[in-house]
Motif scaffolding. Sequence first.
Motif, short mmCIF file in Angstrom:
data_model
loop_
_atom_site.label_atom_id
_atom_site.label_comp_id
_atom_site.label_asym_id
_atom_site.label_seq_id
_atom_site.Cartn_x
_atom_site.Cartn_y
_atom_site.Cartn_z
N GLY A 7 0.83 -1.25 -0.04
CA GLY A 7 -0.14 0.01 0.10
C GLY A 7 0.83 1.29 -0.04
N ALA A 8 2.22 1.10 0.20
CA ALA A 8 2.86 2.44 0.09
C ALA A 8 3.18 2.97 -1.45
CB ALA A 8 4.53 2.15 0.96
N SER A 9 2.81 2.19 -2.41
CA SER A 9 3.40 2.51 -3.70
C SER A 9 2.39 1.86 -4.41
CB SER A 9 4.76 2.27 -3.77
OG SER A 9 5.28 2.39 -4.84
N GLY A 10 2.52 2.65 -5.91
CA GLY A 10 1.88 2.05 -7.07
C GLY A 10 0.67 1.85 -6.83
N ILE A 11 0.45 0.32 -7.52
CA ILE A 11 -1.19 -0.38 -7.51
C ILE A 11 -1.65 -0.46 -6.25
CG2 ILE A 11 -2.31 -2.49 -8.27
CD1 ILE A 11 -0.12 -2.80 -10.76
N ASP B 296 3.47 -3.14 4.39
CA ASP B 296 4.27 -2.82 3.33
C ASP B 296 5.65 -3.18 4.24
OD1 ASP B 296 4.16 -1.29 0.67
OD2 ASP B 296 6.01 -1.42 1.42
N LEU B 297 6.69 -3.44 3.35
CA LEU B 297 8.03 -3.61 3.83
C LEU B 297 8.72 -2.14 4.10
CD1 LEU B 297 10.15 -5.70 4.27
CD2 LEU B 297 10.64 -5.38 1.68
N ASP B 298 8.12 -1.04 3.42
CA ASP B 298 8.61 0.08 3.31
C ASP B 298 7.86 0.96 4.46
OD1 ASP B 298 9.23 2.83 3.16
OD2 ASP B 298 8.47 2.82 1.01
N VAL C 171 6.26 -9.82 3.30
CA VAL C 171 5.22 -11.05 3.11
C VAL C 171 5.87 -12.43 2.76
CG1 VAL C 171 3.40 -9.38 2.21
CG2 VAL C 171 5.13 -10.41 0.40
N SER C 172 7.15 -12.34 2.44
CA SER C 172 7.69 -13.50 2.23
C SER C 172 8.08 -14.16 3.55
CB SER C 172 9.05 -13.30 1.43
OG SER C 172 10.05 -12.62 2.22
N ILE C 173 7.89 -13.48 4.71
CA ILE C 173 8.13 -14.11 5.94
C ILE C 173 6.88 -14.51 6.75
CG2 ILE C 173 9.08 -13.97 8.25
CD1 ILE C 173 11.02 -11.80 6.98
N ALA D 205 11.76 -16.16 -13.64
CA ALA D 205 11.48 -16.22 -12.21
C ALA D 205 10.12 -15.47 -12.04
CB ALA D 205 12.31 -15.57 -11.25
N TYR D 206 10.05 -14.27 -12.37
CA TYR D 206 8.76 -13.49 -12.30
C TYR D 206 7.39 -14.20 -13.01
CZ TYR D 206 5.86 -9.14 -12.22
OH TYR D 206 4.91 -8.20 -11.94
N GLY D 207 7.85 -14.70 -14.26
CA GLY D 207 6.83 -15.33 -14.87
C GLY D 207 6.40 -16.78 -14.19
N ALA E 282 -4.44 -9.50 -13.36
CA ALA E 282 -3.21 -9.63 -14.13
C ALA E 282 -3.07 -8.18 -15.08
CB ALA E 282 -3.18 -10.74 -15.10
N PRO E 283 -2.14 -7.28 -14.59
CA PRO E 283 -2.03 -6.17 -15.08
C PRO E 283 -0.92 -6.27 -16.13
CG PRO E 283 -1.53 -5.85 -12.57
CD PRO E 283 -1.71 -7.29 -13.14
N ALA E 284 -1.04 -5.17 -17.19
CA ALA E 284 0.06 -5.15 -18.13
C ALA E 284 0.70 -4.01 -17.43
CB ALA E 284 -0.50 -4.79 -19.26
N1 NAD Z 1 3.63 -2.06 -12.59
C1 NAD Z 1 3.45 -2.85 -13.63
O1 NAD Z 1 3.50 -2.64 -14.54
C2 NAD Z 1 2.82 -4.09 -13.13
C3 NAD Z 1 2.63 -5.17 -14.06
C4 NAD Z 1 1.92 -6.33 -13.64
C5 NAD Z 1 1.95 -6.86 -12.45
N2 NAD Z 1 2.41 -5.94 -11.34
C6 NAD Z 1 2.40 -6.16 -10.11
O2 NAD Z 1 1.77 -5.46 -9.33
C7 NAD Z 1 2.11 -5.16 -7.85
C8 NAD Z 1 2.28 -4.15 -7.30
O3 NAD Z 1 3.53 -3.39 -8.45
P1 NAD Z 1 3.84 -2.01 -8.37
O4 NAD Z 1 4.32 -1.80 -9.92
O5 NAD Z 1 2.74 -1.18 -7.65
O6 NAD Z 1 5.07 -1.89 -7.53
P2 NAD Z 1 5.81 -0.85 -6.72
O7 NAD Z 1 7.08 -0.92 -6.45
O8 NAD Z 1 5.32 0.69 -6.87
O9 NAD Z 1 5.11 -1.14 -5.32
C9 NAD Z 1 5.21 -2.51 -4.55
C10 NAD Z 1 5.17 -2.26 -3.13
O10 NAD Z 1 5.25 -3.50 -2.45
C11 NAD Z 1 6.17 -3.36 -1.66
N3 NAD Z 1 6.73 -4.59 -1.27
C12 NAD Z 1 7.76 -5.08 -2.01
N4 NAD Z 1 8.31 -6.21 -1.34
C13 NAD Z 1 7.65 -6.40 -0.37
C14 NAD Z 1 7.79 -7.54 0.81
N5 NAD Z 1 8.48 -8.41 0.58
N6 NAD Z 1 6.80 -7.49 1.79
C15 NAD Z 1 5.83 -6.31 1.81
N7 NAD Z 1 5.83 -5.43 0.90
C16 NAD Z 1 6.72 -5.47 -0.13
C17 NAD Z 1 6.98 -2.16 -1.74
O11 NAD Z 1 7.72 -1.80 -0.76
C18 NAD Z 1 6.11 -1.35 -2.62
O12 NAD Z 1 5.63 -0.27 -1.76
C19 NAD Z 1 3.37 -6.24 -7.88
O13 NAD Z 1 3.00 -7.43 -7.49
C20 NAD Z 1 3.68 -6.42 -9.35
O14 NAD Z 1 4.56 -7.67 -9.63
C21 NAD Z 1 2.87 -4.62 -11.71
#
Ligand code: NAD
Length: 261
Positions: free
Chosen positions: A19-23, A42-44, A65-67, A156-158, A186-188
């Motif tokens: 929730g700290a970033s991005g999606i 979030d980790l951050d 989340v990996s722990i 790995a990611y796939g 499933a985002p692009a």
């Molecule tokens: N951005 C894209 O184009 C895209 C496309 C397809 C899928 N995704 C997926 O969408 C999801 C969000 O991606 P995003 O682009 O918003 O990335 P982002 O880096 O902006 O945000 C990811 C967030 O997850 C947190 N995070 C990372 N590892 C963590 C962990 N081990 N434990 C807890 N928090 C952790 C980060 O601190 C960050 O705040 C991911 O699963 C990514 O694989 C993104």
Amino acid sequence: MTNIKPMEMSGKRAIVTGGASGIGFATARLLTSLGARVVLADLDEDGAEAACDRIGAVAAVTGDVSIDADCAAIAERAEQQLGAIDILIHAAGIGDEKAPAETLDILAWQRVMDVDMRGTFSINRACAARMLPHGSGAIVNVSSICGLNAFPGRSAYGAAKAAVNHLTKTLACEWGPRGLRVTAIAPAYTRTPMVADLIERDVFDPADIIARTPVGRLAEPDEMAKAAVFLASDWASYITGTTINVDGGWAAFGAAGAVAQ
Ligand SMILES: NC(=O)c1ccc[n+]([C@@H]2O[C@H](COP(=O)([O-])OP(=O)(O)OC[C@H]3O[C@@H](n4cnc5c(N)ncnc54)[C@H](O)[C@@H]3O)[C@@H](O)[C@H]2O)c1
């Protein structure tokens, strides 16, 4: 005819990982704007606290989340803060280094698997343990177009995201009879810090992506948030066990070269 009500999020209690970033941030912001009470995980730590203040979320919880123990603690803290958990949006994740399979560093492979695959399993079941006794709820995982089709250099990611799609099916079947739906988006390519980092590291060129995307642009985080919130809402009451592409037509396109003629 059924009386269809407007989509309602008011009073829903949600955890948003990543929730700290991005999606994750965009989804948490949309949920709070619709009246949901949200805990960010979030980790951050600093990023989550700042996001929490910005959108008026209930609390920010730090964890990896990996722990497994962190996932259990996130679910416990969120339940304490919210009273109960109705929704988990699991958007925490990491991208990868683009590298040929035969030379890919196995530790880098393992980290992607730990965060993106195992982390999905761990946070899903930690939250489900607290949602199942209530007999209702919705989990939305964030997968990727990389989980549907092959992207050379991103083995790995796939594989991790393909596992997310399959876990989404399995968990939906396990928990469906007890009222808990499990879906995924499933985002692009979406304009988030993760994608900015991939572009900077030359993992891909955005012009190539735009050329083979039917809608002709990258996605905005809010477009992912809208799909995730719909799936988490009662409007998606008969949707479970499926991953929905939110990809501007990426997966539909199968021809050689660019979309435009
Ligand atoms: N951005 C894209 O184009 C895209 C496309 C397809 C899928 N995704 C997926 O969408 C999801 C969000 O991606 P995003 O682009 O918003 O990335 P982002 O880096 O902006 O945000 C990811 C967030 O997850 C947190 N995070 C990372 N590892 C963590 C962990 N081990 N434990 C807890 N928090 C952790 C980060 O601190 C960050 O705040 C991911 O699963 C990514 O694989 C993104």
